[in-house]
Scaffold this motif. Structure first.
Motif, PDB file in Angstrom:
ATOM      1  N   ARG A   1       0.832  -1.216   0.000  1.00  0.00           N
ATOM      2  CA  ARG A   1       0.000   0.000   0.000  1.00  0.00           C
ATOM      3  C   ARG A   1       0.858   1.254   0.000  1.00  0.00           C
ATOM      4  NH1 ARG A   1      -4.171   0.039   4.701  1.00  0.00           N
ATOM      5  NH2 ARG A   1      -4.643   2.027   3.699  1.00  0.00           N
ATOM      6  N   LEU A   2       2.009   1.195   0.675  1.00  0.00           N
ATOM      7  CA  LEU A   2       2.919   2.341   0.677  1.00  0.00           C
ATOM      8  C   LEU A   2       3.396   2.659  -0.734  1.00  0.00           C
ATOM      9  CD1 LEU A   2       4.783   4.392   2.112  1.00  0.00           C
ATOM     10  CD2 LEU A   2       6.409   2.524   2.451  1.00  0.00           C
ATOM     11  N   LEU A   3       3.799   1.654  -1.478  1.00  0.00           N
ATOM     12  CA  LEU A   3       4.280   1.861  -2.845  1.00  0.00           C
ATOM     13  C   LEU A   3       3.160   2.338  -3.769  1.00  0.00           C
ATOM     14  CD1 LEU A   3       6.736  -1.114  -3.476  1.00  0.00           C
ATOM     15  CD2 LEU A   3       7.286   1.315  -3.568  1.00  0.00           C
ATOM     16  N   THR A   4       2.025   1.658  -3.714  1.00  0.00           N
ATOM     17  CA  THR A   4       0.929   2.022  -4.623  1.00  0.00           C
ATOM     18  C   THR A   4       0.363   3.399  -4.305  1.00  0.00           C
ATOM     19  OG1 THR A   4      -0.621   0.814  -3.180  1.00  0.00           O
ATOM     20  CG2 THR A   4       0.318  -0.376  -5.048  1.00  0.00           C
ATOM     21  N   THR A   5       0.389   3.797  -3.034  1.00  0.00           N
ATOM     22  CA  THR A   5      -0.085   5.143  -2.682  1.00  0.00           C
ATOM     23  C   THR A   5       0.826   6.212  -3.295  1.00  0.00           C
ATOM     24  OG1 THR A   5      -1.085   4.371  -0.614  1.00  0.00           O
ATOM     25  CG2 THR A   5      -0.564   6.718  -0.782  1.00  0.00           C
ATOM     26  N   ILE A   6       2.133   6.011  -3.197  1.00  0.00           N
ATOM     27  CA  ILE A   6       3.068   6.978  -3.789  1.00  0.00           C
ATOM     28  C   ILE A   6       2.865   7.057  -5.301  1.00  0.00           C
ATOM     29  CG2 ILE A   6       5.512   7.400  -4.251  1.00  0.00           C
ATOM     30  CD1 ILE A   6       6.119   6.267  -1.472  1.00  0.00           C
ATOM     31  N   TYR A   7       2.703   5.913  -5.938  1.00  0.00           N
ATOM     32  CA  TYR A   7       2.504   5.911  -7.398  1.00  0.00           C
ATOM     33  C   TYR A   7       1.201   6.621  -7.766  1.00  0.00           C
ATOM     34  CZ  TYR A   7       1.909   4.198 -12.156  1.00  0.00           C
ATOM     35  OH  TYR A   7       1.717   4.123 -13.522  1.00  0.00           O
ATOM     36  N   ARG A   8       0.114   6.292  -7.094  1.00  0.00           N
ATOM     37  CA  ARG A   8      -1.180   6.861  -7.451  1.00  0.00           C
ATOM     38  C   ARG A   8      -1.265   8.356  -7.140  1.00  0.00           C
ATOM     39  NH1 ARG A   8      -5.451   3.034  -4.607  1.00  0.00           N
ATOM     40  NH2 ARG A   8      -6.843   4.699  -5.363  1.00  0.00           N
ATOM     41  N   LYS A   9      -0.606   8.802  -6.071  1.00  0.00           N
ATOM     42  CA  LYS A   9      -0.620  10.227  -5.743  1.00  0.00           C
ATOM     43  C   LYS A   9       0.217  11.035  -6.737  1.00  0.00           C
ATOM     44  CE  LYS A   9      -1.910  12.090  -2.407  1.00  0.00           C
ATOM     45  NZ  LYS A   9      -3.112  12.942  -2.169  1.00  0.00           N
ATOM     46  N   LEU A  10       1.343  10.486  -7.172  1.00  0.00           N
ATOM     47  CA  LEU A  10       2.184  11.220  -8.115  1.00  0.00           C
ATOM     48  C   LEU A  10       1.561  11.268  -9.505  1.00  0.00           C
ATOM     49  CD1 LEU A  10       5.793  10.001  -7.176  1.00  0.00           C
ATOM     50  CD2 LEU A  10       4.813  12.263  -6.781  1.00  0.00           C
ATOM     51  N   THR A  11       0.991  10.166  -9.946  1.00  0.00           N
ATOM     52  CA  THR A  11       0.442  10.089 -11.306  1.00  0.00           C
ATOM     53  C   THR A  11      -1.050  10.396 -11.360  1.00  0.00           C
ATOM     54  OG1 THR A  11       0.024   7.707 -11.044  1.00  0.00           O
ATOM     55  CG2 THR A  11       2.166   8.381 -11.953  1.00  0.00           C
ATOM     56  N   ASN A  12      -1.653  10.692 -10.203  1.00  0.00           N
ATOM     57  CA  ASN A  12      -3.097  10.985 -10.145  1.00  0.00           C
ATOM     58  C   ASN A  12      -3.915   9.824 -10.729  1.00  0.00           C
ATOM     59  OD1 ASN A  12      -5.346  12.510  -9.463  1.00  0.00           O
ATOM     60  ND2 ASN A  12      -5.363  13.638 -11.387  1.00  0.00           N
ATOM     61  N   THR A  13      -3.583   8.622 -10.306  1.00  0.00           N
ATOM     62  CA  THR A  13      -4.261   7.415 -10.757  1.00  0.00           C
ATOM     63  C   THR A  13      -5.276   6.993  -9.705  1.00  0.00           C
ATOM     64  OG1 THR A  13      -2.292   6.712 -11.964  1.00  0.00           O
ATOM     65  CG2 THR A  13      -3.952   5.026 -11.508  1.00  0.00           C
ATOM     66  N   HIS A  14      -6.499   6.655 -10.160  1.00  0.00           N
ATOM     67  CA  HIS A  14      -7.562   6.249  -9.231  1.00  0.00           C
ATOM     68  C   HIS A  14      -7.835   4.747  -9.272  1.00  0.00           C
ATOM     69  CE1 HIS A  14      -8.490  10.486  -8.524  1.00  0.00           C
ATOM     70  NE2 HIS A  14      -8.454  10.662  -9.841  1.00  0.00           N
ATOM     71  N   SER A  15      -7.308   4.047 -10.242  1.00  0.00           N
ATOM     72  CA  SER A  15      -7.540   2.608 -10.343  1.00  0.00           C
ATOM     73  C   SER A  15      -6.445   1.845  -9.606  1.00  0.00           C
ATOM     74  CB  SER A  15      -7.579   2.182 -11.818  1.00  0.00           C
ATOM     75  OG  SER A  15      -6.370   2.542 -12.465  1.00  0.00           O
ATOM     76  N   ALA A  16      -6.656   0.550  -9.470  1.00  0.00           N
ATOM     77  CA  ALA A  16      -5.704  -0.296  -8.755  1.00  0.00           C
ATOM     78  C   ALA A  16      -4.441  -0.495  -9.586  1.00  0.00           C
ATOM     79  CB  ALA A  16      -6.338  -1.643  -8.437  1.00  0.00           C
ATOM     80  N   VAL A  17      -3.304  -0.498  -8.921  1.00  0.00           N
ATOM     81  CA  VAL A  17      -2.013  -0.742  -9.567  1.00  0.00           C
ATOM     82  C   VAL A  17      -1.251  -1.759  -8.739  1.00  0.00           C
ATOM     83  CG1 VAL A  17      -1.832   1.510 -10.686  1.00  0.00           C
ATOM     84  CG2 VAL A  17      -0.955   1.213  -8.376  1.00  0.00           C
ATOM     85  N   ALA A  18      -0.330  -2.435  -9.376  1.00  0.00           N
ATOM     86  CA  ALA A  18       0.504  -3.410  -8.677  1.00  0.00           C
ATOM     87  C   ALA A  18       1.705  -2.718  -8.061  1.00  0.00           C
ATOM     88  CB  ALA A  18       0.948  -4.505  -9.642  1.00  0.00           C
ATOM     89  N   ALA A  19       2.263  -3.327  -7.002  1.00  0.00           N
ATOM     90  CA  ALA A  19       3.420  -2.747  -6.327  1.00  0.00           C
ATOM     91  C   ALA A  19       4.701  -2.971  -7.106  1.00  0.00           C
ATOM     92  CB  ALA A  19       3.556  -3.326  -4.925  1.00  0.00           C
TER      93      ALA A  19
END
Length: 327
Positions: free
Chosen positions: A169-187
């Motif tokens: 969750r730490l990794l995916t949160t950083i990715y989604r906050k930087l790229t403004n992504t709302h869907s699920a992503v893998a770590a």
């Protein structure tokens, strides 16, 4: 057999034209002097009981006696087939994204983990002799920061493990906050290179800073979101492109090294905030200083990183207050 009707011309007295009249008497004979009976109208208690009106109420378009306006089964199938060629069928449903983890939530989770078990892994303190003990007493960190210092260094010595859900969750949160992504992503995956990791597995870039670098980036994307978006936008531009997370990890290592070598002791002792708060603000100030230097010359390359790195190392060791105020 009825007798032939008697037809007579009846002339009214008011001068109107004569009227032909012929009626049938009770015996079967028609009475020439009687008027023809008007047809009786059917009586309905309600207007809605009239079958003609009822047919209009059921289908205002269809008229009585007209052919049915309902489409046939073949017409419906043909229309559905036409729509199937225009409207694409929906694909498989995307998996639900895990909730984002905030900085406060992650730090609370870290404090409840068994971080004390990693204390033997910490580097030995400098106070191994009488002379070094005097130096540490004069320039040492205040006692109120002692436990927090051990906690920070334990975070540095904690490895990123993909088997732990909170690390993912730490990794995916950083990715989604930087790229403004709302869907699920893998770590893990090639998409992690988009935010500046060197490969598909971010753990390979965190050997020196451990989880502490990700903790500082998490603080940046939550508490300075506008600044984080600006820094990331610069890193993806064509004129000043650079690997965002890789540079952030290196700057976090600089802050940690200066903290371990007591270069930040006097600055911390004068602060009323906790040590982690000061280190996070220094990280953001150091990152902002780097972005300003990097933007001063267009089309920089990675070969120019080494002199900038040495300049920033000297700056955080000798002028930590300047770095802190640059935030």
């Amino acid at each position: 057999v009825f007798p032939p009707p008697i037809i007579c011309m009846h002339t009214p007295g008011d001068g109107t034209p004569p009227v032909l009249s012929a009626t049938v008497t009770e015996s079967g004979a028609r009475n020439p002097n009687s008027q023809p009976a008007a047809p009786k109208k059917p009586k309905f208690k309600r207007v809605a009981d009239n079958p003609i009106i009822a047919s209009y109420r059921k289908d205002p378009v269809q008229r009585p006696g007209s052919p049915s306006s309902q489409p046939s089964e073949q017409a419906l199938q043909a229309e559905q087939a036409a729509w199937d060629t225009l409207v694409p069928s929906p694909g498989p449903a995307s998996p639900a994204a895990d909730p984002l983890v905030t900085f406060e939530e992650f730090m609370g989770w870290l404090q409840y983990t068994d971080w004390h078990s990693r204390l033997p892994l910490l580097p030995k303190r400098r106070s191994q002799s009488m002379w070094l003990s005097v130096v540490d007493w004069w320039n040492g960190l205040a006692q109120r920061f002692a436990q927090e210092r051990d906690f920070i260094l334990c975070i540095q010595n904690t490895k990123l493990e993909h088997s732990i859900p909170m690390h993912q969750r730490l990794l995916t949160t950083i990715y989604r906050k930087l790229t403004n992504t709302h869907s699920a992503v893998a770590a893990t995956g090639s998409h992690m290179e988009k935010i500046g990791f060197q490969g598909s597995d971010p753990a390979t870039d965190l050997r020196a800073a451990g989880l502490f670098a990700l903790v500082q980036i998490l603080y940046l994307v939550w508490h300075q979101s506008a600044m984080a978006a600006n820094f990331y936008h610069v890193s993806t531009s064509t004129h000043w492109e650079f690997p965002f997370t890789l540079i952030a990890i290196n700057l976090s290592c600089m802050v940690l090294q200066a903290f371990s070598d007591n270069h930040l002791t006097r600055l911390l002792n004068r602060q009323s905030e906790c040590a982690l708060q000061v280190l996070n603000n220094m990280f953001i100030g150091l990152l902002g200083t780097f972005v300003n230097i990097w933007q001063s010359v267009p089309h920089r390359t990675i070969t120019e990183w080494d002199p900038i790195r040495r300049h920033l190392q000297d700056l955080v060791r000798t002028q930590p207050a300047t770095v802190l105020n640059a935030m």
